[in-house]
Design a protein around this motif. Structure first.
Motif, short mmCIF file in Angstrom:
data_model
loop_
_atom_site.label_atom_id
_atom_site.label_comp_id
_atom_site.label_asym_id
_atom_site.label_seq_id
_atom_site.Cartn_x
_atom_site.Cartn_y
_atom_site.Cartn_z
N TYR A 108 0.83 -1.21 0.00
CA TYR A 108 0.00 0.00 0.00
C TYR A 108 0.87 1.26 0.00
O TYR A 108 0.64 2.19 -0.79
CB TYR A 108 -0.93 -0.03 1.22
N GLN A 128 -3.66 -2.42 -6.60
CA GLN A 128 -4.40 -3.60 -7.04
C GLN A 128 -3.87 -4.87 -6.38
O GLN A 128 -4.64 -5.75 -6.00
CB GLN A 128 -4.34 -3.72 -8.57
N VAL A 131 -5.20 -5.04 -2.85
CA VAL A 131 -6.61 -5.46 -2.82
C VAL A 131 -6.76 -6.93 -3.19
O VAL A 131 -7.62 -7.62 -2.64
CB VAL A 131 -7.46 -4.55 -3.75
N SER A 132 -5.90 -7.42 -4.08
CA SER A 132 -6.00 -8.83 -4.45
C SER A 132 -5.67 -9.74 -3.27
O SER A 132 -6.20 -10.84 -3.16
CB SER A 132 -5.11 -9.15 -5.65
N PRO A 135 -9.14 -8.10 -0.03
CA PRO A 135 -10.23 -7.34 -0.66
C PRO A 135 -10.93 -6.35 0.28
O PRO A 135 -11.65 -5.48 -0.18
CB PRO A 135 -11.21 -8.43 -1.11
N ASN A 136 -10.69 -6.48 1.57
CA ASN A 136 -11.31 -5.58 2.55
C ASN A 136 -10.42 -4.39 2.93
O ASN A 136 -10.77 -3.64 3.82
CB ASN A 136 -11.69 -6.36 3.81
N LEU A 138 -9.84 -1.19 2.64
CA LEU A 138 -10.69 -0.13 2.09
C LEU A 138 -9.88 1.00 1.44
O LEU A 138 -10.20 1.43 0.34
CB LEU A 138 -11.60 0.44 3.19
N LYS A 141 -8.67 -0.01 -1.90
CA LYS A 141 -9.77 -0.07 -2.88
C LYS A 141 -10.13 1.33 -3.37
O LYS A 141 -10.37 1.54 -4.56
CB LYS A 141 -11.00 -0.73 -2.24
N GLN A 142 -10.14 2.29 -2.45
CA GLN A 142 -10.45 3.66 -2.84
C GLN A 142 -9.37 4.23 -3.76
O GLN A 142 -9.68 4.93 -4.74
CB GLN A 142 -10.62 4.54 -1.60
N VAL A 144 -7.48 2.45 -5.80
CA VAL A 144 -7.62 1.80 -7.10
C VAL A 144 -8.62 2.59 -7.94
O VAL A 144 -8.34 2.95 -9.10
CB VAL A 144 -8.05 0.32 -6.97
N SER A 145 -9.77 2.87 -7.38
CA SER A 145 -10.81 3.60 -8.11
C SER A 145 -10.33 5.00 -8.51
O SER A 145 -10.50 5.42 -9.66
CB SER A 145 -12.06 3.70 -7.23
#
Length: 176
Positions: A108, A128, A131-132, A135-136, A138, A141-142, A144-145
């Motif tokens: 991260y 990515q 997250v792989s 997956p939690n 957060l 994930k944010q 990545v988007s």
């Protein structure tokens, strides 16, 4: 027989010497680990107080003794980042990933550090990967988007600029 007794005595003496040597090595290793742990803790305390230079010196001392010390590599990376020495920050954390490829915090943080250098596609790769594995996670994930959208916007802007350049060159050619 006397020869057998002498051989047994010699074997017992050798075993005792080996045992003493092993104990000495074990004590030396234990003392070294305690020293490294103390230096790490002192370095963390200095870092938390904002004393980046002295903290970095502590972690450098640890890394001289133990070049693969995860704590020292992690904090060195963050100190370099705080000092805007992004290449060194990324290098420190990538050393952690060589040792622990699934270290979520290092993955991260490399993503964040790569983003700070403007290397968005590399940043995205690390988010990515985080997250792989989890997956939690957060924040990852944010990111990545966010980074995916940023890359799409940059591509669209580049395409629009290229189209504008083409239109202007065609207009200039028509005028000539």
């Amino acid at each position: 027989t006397a020869a057998a007794e002498a051989a047994a005595t010699a074997a017992a003496a050798e075993a005792a010497a080996n045992s003493a040597a092993e104990a000495a090595v074990s004590n030396a290793v234990q003392n070294q680990l305690e020293k490294i742990n103390e230096l790490n803790q002192y370095g963390v305390n200095l870092y938390e107080q904002g004393n980046l230079d002295d903290s970095l010196n502590m972690f450098n001392d640890v890394l001289k003794e133990d070049p693969v010390n995860i704590v020292a590599l992690y904090y060195s990376g963050h100190i370099f980042y705080d000092k805007k020495m992004y290449f060194d920050a990324i290098t420190s954390l990538k050393k952690i990933l060589i040792l622990e490829p699934d270290n979520l915090q290092a993955l991260y943080d490399v993503g964040v550090f790569e983003f700070s250098t403007g290397n968005y596609s590399e940043s995205l790769k690390y988010f990515q990967q985080t997250v792989s594995i989890d997956p939690n996670f957060l924040n990852a994930k944010q990111w990545v988007s966010f980074v995916e959208n940023l890359i799409k916007e940059e591509k669209a802007a580049a395409q629009a600029a290229a189209a504008q350049d083409l239109a202007e060159s065609e207009k200039a050619a028509d005028a000539a």
